[in-house]
Enzyme design. Structure first.
Site, PDB file in Angstrom:
ATOM      1  N   CYS A 170       0.535  -0.908   0.100  1.00  0.00           N
ATOM      2  CA  CYS A 170       0.619  -0.055  -0.160  1.00  0.00           C
ATOM      3  C   CYS A 170       0.820   0.946  -0.507  1.00  0.00           C
ATOM      4  O   CYS A 170       1.366   1.519  -0.860  1.00  0.00           O
ATOM      5  CB  CYS A 170      -0.569   0.114   1.182  1.00  0.00           C
ATOM      6  SG  CYS A 170      -2.053   0.712   1.140  1.00  0.00           S
ATOM      7  N   ASP A 227      -8.460  -3.167  -7.984  1.00  0.00           N
ATOM      8  CA  ASP A 227      -8.436  -2.724  -6.615  1.00  0.00           C
ATOM      9  C   ASP A 227      -9.485  -0.235  -7.283  1.00  0.00           C
ATOM     10  O   ASP A 227      -8.348   0.048  -7.467  1.00  0.00           O
ATOM     11  CB  ASP A 227      -7.034  -2.143  -6.054  1.00  0.00           C
ATOM     12  CG  ASP A 227      -6.727  -1.257  -5.165  1.00  0.00           C
ATOM     13  OD1 ASP A 227      -7.240  -0.497  -5.060  1.00  0.00           O
ATOM     14  OD2 ASP A 227      -5.056  -0.982  -5.499  1.00  0.00           O
ATOM     15  N   HIS A 262      -7.898  -3.899  -3.646  1.00  0.00           N
ATOM     16  CA  HIS A 262      -7.101  -3.757  -2.501  1.00  0.00           C
ATOM     17  C   HIS A 262      -6.747  -4.498  -1.377  1.00  0.00           C
ATOM     18  O   HIS A 262      -7.279  -5.148  -0.993  1.00  0.00           O
ATOM     19  CB  HIS A 262      -7.286  -1.713  -2.350  1.00  0.00           C
ATOM     20  CG  HIS A 262      -5.227  -1.678  -1.508  1.00  0.00           C
ATOM     21  ND1 HIS A 262      -5.008  -0.980  -1.960  1.00  0.00           N
ATOM     22  CD2 HIS A 262      -5.454  -0.640  -0.605  1.00  0.00           C
ATOM     23  CE1 HIS A 262      -4.049  -0.341  -2.019  1.00  0.00           C
ATOM     24  NE2 HIS A 262      -4.115  -0.148  -0.572  1.00  0.00           N
TER      25      HIS A 262
END
Length: 293
Positions: A170, A227, A262
């Site tokens: 991330c 995502d 994600h």
């Protein structure tokens, strides 16, 4: 020769100190960061320390000492080094476990607490507040310098920085791309769903698409096709930028898992997708083994 236990070894290191800038976080979090949300106990992976030297360390930097987590094979000398860059939630149990997983694969893995000057992310319960009060205040230049310091520490403590890799998740995935362009020592990187484009500010003057052409080591990008925060057109833009770069840029590649959201590797969160996470991990290990061993 008897090995000094981690607890005794840490007592020999310089103490964590406050300084003129003020290190707010002087130790690592215990457990998981609250803002990460509900913990999925059934899927959260726990890696033991059998056969490892693992625990918290203190890394000297220009303005004090930075806490970090280190795991490596016990009694290893000259182990390849992988820097592990946190999510927005800091160095909590998930990131520590990633270090232990890499150590089981033969690496010295080090995860520095890169928010140490800005605050303690483990105390936050809301992501927007965490981002506004800590994450958004962390300069890229500070992160690059702190990762340099972590690599230097590794080189003095049993690690082989001629075989230096970096991985991150991330927020840390974006940093992987930036650090791979920053450090001439990096031989390989694995970026897990890090943003590739963004607004340029004084603290974040460039983004992965800006530095794609000048990587020092090839990067494997592991991304989710579902995502919502990283549209596929930004992945395509990064691929195009890499194609215009040098040898390391051209050797970089993406694997996109079509149905993965994600944070699909974060096994302690509802976003976890077992198939994509396990395949991504094997791809990451193969990538590092090829480049660093």
């Amino acid at each position: 020769m008897n090995r000094i236990p981690d607890a005794d070894l840490n007592s020999l290191l310089p103490p964590l100190t406050l300084n003129r800038r003020g290190f707010i976080a002087t130790a690592l979090a215990t457990g998981f960061t609250l803002a990460a949300g509900p913990i999925m106990a059934k899927t959260a992976i726990t890696t033991d320390t059998n056969g490892l030297t693992a625990g918290e360390i203190s890394i000297p930097v220009s303005d004090g000492n930075m806490p970090a987590y280190r795991a490596m094979p016990a009694n290893a000398q000259n182990a390849p080094v992988i820097l592990v860059v946190q999510e927005i939630f800091g160095v909590h149990e998930y990131i520590k476990d990633v270090c232990r997983r890499l150590a089981k694969a033969g690496y010295m893995a080090i995860a520095p607490e890169l928010y140490a000057r800005q605050g303690d992310p483990s105390t936050y319960t809301e992501v927007p507040k965490l981002f506004a009060e800590i994450v958004s205040k962390v300069p890229d230049a500070q992160v690059m310098s702190d990762l340099d310091a972590a690599a230097a520490w590794a080189g003095k403590n049993g690690g082989n920085t001629q075989a230096l890799g970096i991985t991150g998740f991330c927020w840390g995935g974006r940093i992987v791309w930036l650090y791979s362009a920053h450090s001439p020592s990096v031989k390989a990187g694995v970026a897990w769903y890090g943003r590739l484009v963004g607004d340029k500010t004084n603290l974040t003057p460039s983004h992965p698409t800006d530095v794609a052409a000048k990587l020092n080591g090839p990067v494997l990008g592991l991304y989710g096709g579902a995502d919502a925060g990283i549209p596929q057109d930004t992945v395509d833009a990064m691929k195009a930028a890499l194609a215009q770069g040098d040898a390391a840029a051209k050797a970089s590649k993406f694997i996109v898992y079509p149905d993965a959201p994600h944070a699909f590797h974060a096994d302690y969160r509802p976003s976890y997708r077992e198939a994509a996470a396990k395949d991504g991990w094997q791809q990451a290990l193969a990538w590092f083994d090829q480049q660093l061993k």
